[in-house]
Design an enzyme around this catalytic site. Sequence first.
Site, PDB file in Angstrom:
ATOM      1  N   THR A 159       0.882  -1.178   0.000  1.00  0.00           N
ATOM      2  CA  THR A 159       0.000   0.000   0.000  1.00  0.00           C
ATOM      3  C   THR A 159       0.913   1.219   0.000  1.00  0.00           C
ATOM      4  O   THR A 159       2.078   1.126   0.395  1.00  0.00           O
ATOM      5  CB  THR A 159      -0.863  -0.043   1.276  1.00  0.00           C
ATOM      6  OG1 THR A 159      -1.875  -1.009   1.080  1.00  0.00           O
ATOM      7  CG2 THR A 159      -1.498   1.289   1.638  1.00  0.00           C
TER       8      THR A 159
ATOM      9  N   GLY B 109     -11.192  -1.276   3.920  1.00  0.00           N
ATOM     10  CA  GLY B 109     -10.213  -1.328   5.009  1.00  0.00           C
ATOM     11  C   GLY B 109     -10.032   0.010   5.694  1.00  0.00           C
ATOM     12  O   GLY B 109     -10.898   0.889   5.654  1.00  0.00           O
ATOM     13  N   ASP B 110      -8.883   0.166   6.311  1.00  0.00           N
ATOM     14  CA  ASP B 110      -8.567   1.374   7.091  1.00  0.00           C
ATOM     15  C   ASP B 110      -8.278   2.597   6.223  1.00  0.00           C
ATOM     16  O   ASP B 110      -8.488   3.743   6.646  1.00  0.00           O
ATOM     17  CB  ASP B 110      -7.331   1.102   7.947  1.00  0.00           C
ATOM     18  CG  ASP B 110      -6.131   0.703   7.080  1.00  0.00           C
ATOM     19  OD1 ASP B 110      -6.243  -0.297   6.328  1.00  0.00           O
ATOM     20  OD2 ASP B 110      -5.099   1.399   7.113  1.00  0.00           O
TER      21      ASP B 110
ATOM     22  N   GLY C 232      -0.983  -2.000   6.464  1.00  0.00           N
ATOM     23  CA  GLY C 232      -0.981  -3.290   7.154  1.00  0.00           C
ATOM     24  C   GLY C 232      -2.395  -3.819   7.214  1.00  0.00           C
ATOM     25  O   GLY C 232      -3.251  -3.450   6.402  1.00  0.00           O
ATOM     26  N   LEU C 233      -2.650  -4.658   8.185  1.00  0.00           N
ATOM     27  CA  LEU C 233      -3.967  -5.286   8.282  1.00  0.00           C
ATOM     28  C   LEU C 233      -5.016  -4.257   8.696  1.00  0.00           C
ATOM     29  O   LEU C 233      -5.090  -3.844   9.852  1.00  0.00           O
ATOM     30  CB  LEU C 233      -3.922  -6.440   9.278  1.00  0.00           C
ATOM     31  CG  LEU C 233      -5.200  -7.259   9.379  1.00  0.00           C
ATOM     32  CD1 LEU C 233      -5.576  -7.872   8.040  1.00  0.00           C
ATOM     33  CD2 LEU C 233      -5.056  -8.341  10.419  1.00  0.00           C
ATOM     34  N   GLY C 234      -5.851  -3.856   7.724  1.00  0.00           N
ATOM     35  CA  GLY C 234      -6.831  -2.797   7.950  1.00  0.00           C
ATOM     36  C   GLY C 234      -7.762  -3.082   9.111  1.00  0.00           C
ATOM     37  O   GLY C 234      -8.118  -2.184   9.883  1.00  0.00           O
TER      38      GLY C 234
HETATM   39  N1  ASP Z   1      -4.194  -1.326   5.031  1.00  0.00           N
HETATM   40  C1  ASP Z   1      -4.616  -1.874   3.776  1.00  0.00           C
HETATM   41  C2  ASP Z   1      -5.977  -2.503   3.927  1.00  0.00           C
HETATM   42  O1  ASP Z   1      -6.187  -3.240   4.873  1.00  0.00           O
HETATM   43  C3  ASP Z   1      -3.654  -2.876   3.206  1.00  0.00           C
HETATM   44  C4  ASP Z   1      -2.188  -2.518   3.275  1.00  0.00           C
HETATM   45  O2  ASP Z   1      -1.796  -1.570   3.920  1.00  0.00           O
HETATM   46  O3  ASP Z   1      -1.400  -3.215   2.617  1.00  0.00           O
HETATM   47  O4  ASP Z   1      -6.805  -2.305   3.089  1.00  0.00           O
END
Ligand code: ASP
Length: 307
Positions: free
Chosen positions: A176, A206-207, A227-229
């Site tokens: 991202t 996501g976030d 990261g993990l949204g």
């Molecule tokens: N944060 C992003 C999402 O969860 C993914 C990422 O940062 O790679 O959509």
Amino acid sequence: MKNFGIIVHGGAGKHINKNQAKEGVKVACERGYEILKSGGNAVDAVCAAIVEMENNPYFNAGFGAALTATGGVELDASIMDGKTLRFGAVAAISNFKNPILIARKVMERTDHVLLVGKGAEEFALLEGFKKVNLVSEERLKLYFKILDGEKEEFKKEMSKTLKWIREKYGIFAGSTVGACAVDESGNIVSGTSTGGIFFKLDGRVGDTPCPGCGTYANYACAASATGLGEAIMRVTLTKFVCDKVIEGISPYEACRKGIENLEKLTGGKAGVIAISTNLEFGYYMNTDSMPVAFIRNGYKKVKIEGI
Ligand code: ASP
């Protein structure tokens, strides 16, 4: 002397092709910095840096973004101005090359904060953006490789299999893009753009487009997360970081505390970058890597770290 600077990231995760990642964030950072150096504003600088990475198929944003469970592309992006707290975002849009520029239009030309799906796409068309294909050959190959390998599993129960695929392959996220900048007038801006997590269910947001989650800025700090949204949203990571900077903590310490808090409370993996109005940089991640590039007036060249 008036100060200005920019920091960009190319996603928290595992970057196998490190040179491509490093070169990508370096060039993006330079694009943004050129604008700041010639007296341009922080919104332009953040957009230029992000557009550069959205156009680079290496990153999970714009062309080459991660594919959804049904092989499509759904993009999220947002931008925030810390002085005015104006925020613009789009979520779950397909076929637009530079979602960050559409998010900017939402911020500047509407009194809304977030447009999603069909409505966001109609707004983009009205604003003159064109539809393009964003599915890269590389992403498609990976998608079919996984589907082929898991054919039998899919027959059992689709939703469980999708979850399991994400866990098995560990492609929860990665690459991202985001940028945070301060211009010579003291404007402070953050932006983030993503294709989301690989194999996400259609419609998942996501976030990235949510204020205080993937993107936030206040008068003291701008931060962009990756990261993990689902974990980032639960702890409103970028709001946490910006608030800590207002309390007097350095951007580095604020990022570190933000990620430690996220890990403790959710067990998730993420990374975050930040810049303060007094031109201090910070970043932290609990993933394998997160390419980061930053420069401010007074530096001879862009610094690349995190990978
Ligand atoms: N944060 C992003 C999402 O969860 C993914 C990422 O940062 O790679 O959509």
